[in-house]
Design a protein around this motif. Structure first.
Motif, PDB file in Angstrom:
ATOM      1  N   GLN A   1       0.831  -1.206   0.000  1.00 19.02           N
ATOM      2  CA  GLN A   1       0.000   0.000   0.000  1.00 19.02           C
ATOM      3  C   GLN A   1       0.860   1.247   0.000  1.00 19.02           C
ATOM      4  O   GLN A   1       1.925   1.288   0.603  1.00 19.02           O
ATOM      5  N   VAL A   2       0.393   2.238  -0.716  1.00 15.89           N
ATOM      6  CA  VAL A   2       1.030   3.549  -0.741  1.00 15.89           C
ATOM      7  C   VAL A   2      -0.028   4.570  -0.362  1.00 15.89           C
ATOM      8  O   VAL A   2      -1.113   4.597  -0.942  1.00 15.89           O
ATOM      9  N   GLN A   3       0.278   5.401   0.601  1.00  9.83           N
ATOM     10  CA  GLN A   3      -0.623   6.475   0.986  1.00  9.83           C
ATOM     11  C   GLN A   3      -0.076   7.790   0.450  1.00  9.83           C
ATOM     12  O   GLN A   3       1.128   8.067   0.574  1.00  9.83           O
ATOM     13  N   LEU A   4      -0.957   8.587  -0.137  1.00 14.17           N
ATOM     14  CA  LEU A   4      -0.553   9.842  -0.772  1.00 14.17           C
ATOM     15  C   LEU A   4      -1.371  10.993  -0.199  1.00 14.17           C
ATOM     16  O   LEU A   4      -2.597  10.876  -0.067  1.00 14.17           O
ATOM     17  N   VAL A   5      -0.692  12.087   0.109  1.00 16.63           N
ATOM     18  CA  VAL A   5      -1.379  13.260   0.650  1.00 16.63           C
ATOM     19  C   VAL A   5      -0.885  14.494  -0.093  1.00 16.63           C
ATOM     20  O   VAL A   5       0.310  14.838  -0.020  1.00 16.63           O
ATOM     21  N   GLU A   6      -1.803  15.154  -0.793  1.00 17.24           N
ATOM     22  CA  GLU A   6      -1.463  16.369  -1.541  1.00 17.24           C
ATOM     23  C   GLU A   6      -1.626  17.607  -0.664  1.00 17.24           C
ATOM     24  O   GLU A   6      -2.426  17.621   0.279  1.00 17.24           O
ATOM     25  N   SER A   7      -0.895  18.638  -1.021  1.00 18.38           N
ATOM     26  CA  SER A   7      -1.031  19.932  -0.362  1.00 18.38           C
ATOM     27  C   SER A   7      -0.556  21.007  -1.328  1.00 18.38           C
ATOM     28  O   SER A   7       0.056  20.707  -2.355  1.00 18.38           O
ATOM     29  N   GLY A   8      -0.848  22.261  -0.983  1.00 20.01           N
ATOM     30  CA  GLY A   8      -0.336  23.369  -1.769  1.00 20.01           C
ATOM     31  C   GLY A   8      -1.343  24.046  -2.676  1.00 20.01           C
ATOM     32  O   GLY A   8      -1.015  25.044  -3.321  1.00 20.01           O
ATOM     33  N   GLY A   9      -2.553  23.522  -2.740  1.00 17.85           N
ATOM     34  CA  GLY A   9      -3.554  24.164  -3.576  1.00 17.85           C
ATOM     35  C   GLY A   9      -4.026  25.473  -2.970  1.00 17.85           C
ATOM     36  O   GLY A   9      -3.664  25.835  -1.840  1.00 17.85           O
ATOM     37  N   GLY A  10      -4.823  26.209  -3.738  1.00 18.90           N
ATOM     38  CA  GLY A  10      -5.333  27.466  -3.238  1.00 18.90           C
ATOM     39  C   GLY A  10      -5.910  28.309  -4.348  1.00 18.90           C
ATOM     40  O   GLY A  10      -6.138  27.835  -5.459  1.00 18.90           O
ATOM     41  N   LEU A  11      -6.140  29.576  -4.041  1.00 20.48           N
ATOM     42  CA  LEU A  11      -6.703  30.538  -4.970  1.00 20.48           C
ATOM     43  C   LEU A  11      -5.581  31.456  -5.457  1.00 20.48           C
ATOM     44  O   LEU A  11      -4.830  32.009  -4.642  1.00 20.48           O
ATOM     45  N   VAL A  12      -5.476  31.609  -6.759  1.00 23.56           N
ATOM     46  CA  VAL A  12      -4.431  32.442  -7.337  1.00 23.56           C
ATOM     47  C   VAL A  12      -5.002  33.181  -8.540  1.00 23.56           C
ATOM     48  O   VAL A  12      -5.946  32.711  -9.177  1.00 23.56           O
ATOM     49  N   GLN A  13      -4.442  34.330  -8.846  1.00 24.46           N
ATOM     50  CA  GLN A  13      -4.883  35.091 -10.005  1.00 24.46           C
ATOM     51  C   GLN A  13      -4.249  34.566 -11.287  1.00 24.46           C
ATOM     52  O   GLN A  13      -3.210  33.880 -11.242  1.00 24.46           O
ATOM     53  N   THR A  14      -4.869  34.877 -12.389  1.00 28.76           N
ATOM     54  CA  THR A  14      -4.315  34.506 -13.695  1.00 28.76           C
ATOM     55  C   THR A  14      -2.877  35.000 -13.801  1.00 28.76           C
ATOM     56  O   THR A  14      -2.568  36.145 -13.459  1.00 28.76           O
ATOM     57  N   GLY A  15      -2.012  34.097 -14.271  1.00 27.98           N
ATOM     58  CA  GLY A  15      -0.602  34.418 -14.396  1.00 27.98           C
ATOM     59  C   GLY A  15       0.226  34.081 -13.171  1.00 27.98           C
ATOM     60  O   GLY A  15       1.464  34.163 -13.213  1.00 27.98           O
ATOM     61  N   GLY A  16      -0.432  33.720 -12.092  1.00 34.08           N
ATOM     62  CA  GLY A  16       0.256  33.400 -10.858  1.00 34.08           C
ATOM     63  C   GLY A  16       0.835  31.994 -10.853  1.00 34.08           C
ATOM     64  O   GLY A  16       0.738  31.250 -11.838  1.00 34.08           O
ATOM     65  N   SER A  17       1.408  31.638  -9.710  1.00 31.98           N
ATOM     66  CA  SER A  17       2.071  30.338  -9.571  1.00 31.98           C
ATOM     67  C   SER A  17       1.629  29.654  -8.290  1.00 31.98           C
ATOM     68  O   SER A  17       1.273  30.309  -7.307  1.00 31.98           O
ATOM     69  N   LEU A  18       1.684  28.335  -8.326  1.00 23.86           N
ATOM     70  CA  LEU A  18       1.465  27.504  -7.152  1.00 23.86           C
ATOM     71  C   LEU A  18       2.402  26.308  -7.245  1.00 23.86           C
ATOM     72  O   LEU A  18       2.741  25.870  -8.346  1.00 23.86           O
ATOM     73  N   LEU A  20       2.421  22.456  -5.895  1.00 22.98           N
ATOM     74  CA  LEU A  20       1.744  21.356  -5.223  1.00 22.98           C
ATOM     75  C   LEU A  20       2.781  20.344  -4.743  1.00 22.98           C
ATOM     76  O   LEU A  20       3.785  20.110  -5.402  1.00 22.98           O
ATOM     77  N   SER A  21       2.477  19.750  -3.606  1.00 25.30           N
ATOM     78  CA  SER A  21       3.317  18.684  -3.066  1.00 25.30           C
ATOM     79  C   SER A  21       2.462  17.453  -2.827  1.00 25.30           C
ATOM     80  O   SER A  21       1.269  17.556  -2.548  1.00 25.30           O
ATOM     81  N   CYS A  22       3.095  16.308  -2.934  1.00 32.21           N
ATOM     82  CA  CYS A  22       2.415  15.048  -2.650  1.00 32.21           C
ATOM     83  C   CYS A  22       3.376  14.197  -1.831  1.00 32.21           C
ATOM     84  O   CYS A  22       4.413  13.762  -2.341  1.00 32.21           O
ATOM     85  N   ARG A  67       4.794  25.404 -18.848  1.00 31.98           N
ATOM     86  CA  ARG A  67       4.222  26.125 -17.707  1.00 31.98           C
ATOM     87  C   ARG A  67       4.349  25.327 -16.410  1.00 31.98           C
ATOM     88  O   ARG A  67       4.562  25.912 -15.354  1.00 31.98           O
ATOM     89  N   PHE A  68       4.203  24.019 -16.484  1.00 32.62           N
ATOM     90  CA  PHE A  68       4.247  23.159 -15.291  1.00 32.62           C
ATOM     91  C   PHE A  68       5.537  22.335 -15.305  1.00 32.62           C
ATOM     92  O   PHE A  68       6.022  21.940 -16.358  1.00 32.62           O
ATOM     93  N   THR A  69       6.035  22.068 -14.110  1.00 28.47           N
ATOM     94  CA  THR A  69       7.214  21.219 -13.965  1.00 28.47           C
ATOM     95  C   THR A  69       6.977  20.214 -12.851  1.00 28.47           C
ATOM     96  O   THR A  69       6.653  20.598 -11.718  1.00 28.47           O
ATOM     97  N   ILE A  70       7.150  18.939 -13.187  1.00 24.95           N
ATOM     98  CA  ILE A  70       7.043  17.884 -12.187  1.00 24.95           C
ATOM     99  C   ILE A  70       8.438  17.495 -11.733  1.00 24.95           C
ATOM    100  O   ILE A  70       9.377  17.458 -12.534  1.00 24.95           O
ATOM    101  N   SER A  71       8.577  17.227 -10.455  1.00 23.44           N
ATOM    102  CA  SER A  71       9.864  16.796  -9.909  1.00 23.44           C
ATOM    103  C   SER A  71       9.595  15.902  -8.700  1.00 23.44           C
ATOM    104  O   SER A  71       8.472  15.828  -8.210  1.00 23.44           O
ATOM    105  N   ARG A  72      10.627  15.224  -8.261  1.00 25.26           N
ATOM    106  CA  ARG A  72      10.460  14.363  -7.084  1.00 25.26           C
ATOM    107  C   ARG A  72      11.739  14.367  -6.266  1.00 25.26           C
ATOM    108  O   ARG A  72      12.829  14.553  -6.801  1.00 25.26           O
ATOM    109  N   VAL A  79       6.652  14.191  -4.272  1.00 29.05           N
ATOM    110  CA  VAL A  79       6.636  14.634  -5.661  1.00 29.05           C
ATOM    111  C   VAL A  79       5.988  16.014  -5.693  1.00 29.05           C
ATOM    112  O   VAL A  79       5.105  16.321  -4.890  1.00 29.05           O
ATOM    113  N   TYR A  80       6.461  16.846  -6.605  1.00 29.37           N
ATOM    114  CA  TYR A  80       6.019  18.222  -6.693  1.00 29.37           C
ATOM    115  C   TYR A  80       5.450  18.531  -8.066  1.00 29.37           C
ATOM    116  O   TYR A  80       5.810  17.891  -9.061  1.00 29.37           O
TER     117      TYR A  80
END
Length: 123
Positions: A1-18, A20-22, A67-72, A79-80
């Motif tokens: 089993q693998v348990q995964l928990v995401e975080s880092g979401g939210g409200l941002v304006q157009t053109g902004g950045s966020l 995410l972490s898992c 625009r997006f970059t995945i990394s771990r 993972v981000y």
């Protein structure tokens, strides 16, 4: 089993950045291909990005390339997803997922999922 928990979401304006972490726990994180998916209201869950177990290979759907970059970080079992130049159409719940085999874009082929984190991009 693998348990995964995401975080880092939210409200941002157009053109902004966020960013995410898992965070993963359970079986050896480095044995799994990790993917990010998203689901907007009334739409099917769709592939966003994936990364190989070593981090040496990454894959993106066309509308997030550049625009997006995945990394771990296998030492941190995390993972981000760095999201830049966000657009209103990026608004969705973002999920991370894991699978032990090669990367795939179909969500049905991922056996482990987090609970999701909401990303809202205002215009």
């Amino acid at each position: 089993q693998v348990q995964l928990v995401e975080s880092g979401g939210g409200l941002v304006q157009t053109g902004g950045s966020l960013r995410l972490s898992c965070a993963a726990s359970g079986r050896t994180f480095s044995n799994y291909v990790m993917g990010w998916f998203r689901q907007a209201p009334g739409k099917e869950r769709e592939f966003v990005a994936a990364i190989s177990w070593s981090g040496s290979s990454t894959y993106y759907t066309d509308y997030v390339k550049g625009r997006f970059t995945i990394s771990r970080d296998n030492a941190k079992n995390t993972v981000y997803l760095q999201m830049n130049s966000l657009k209103p159409e990026d608004t969705a719940i973002y999920y991370c997922a894991a699978r032990p085999g090669p990367y795939r874009t179909s969500p049905e082929l991922y056996g482990y999922w987090g609970q999701g984190t909401q990303v809202t991009v205002s215009s």
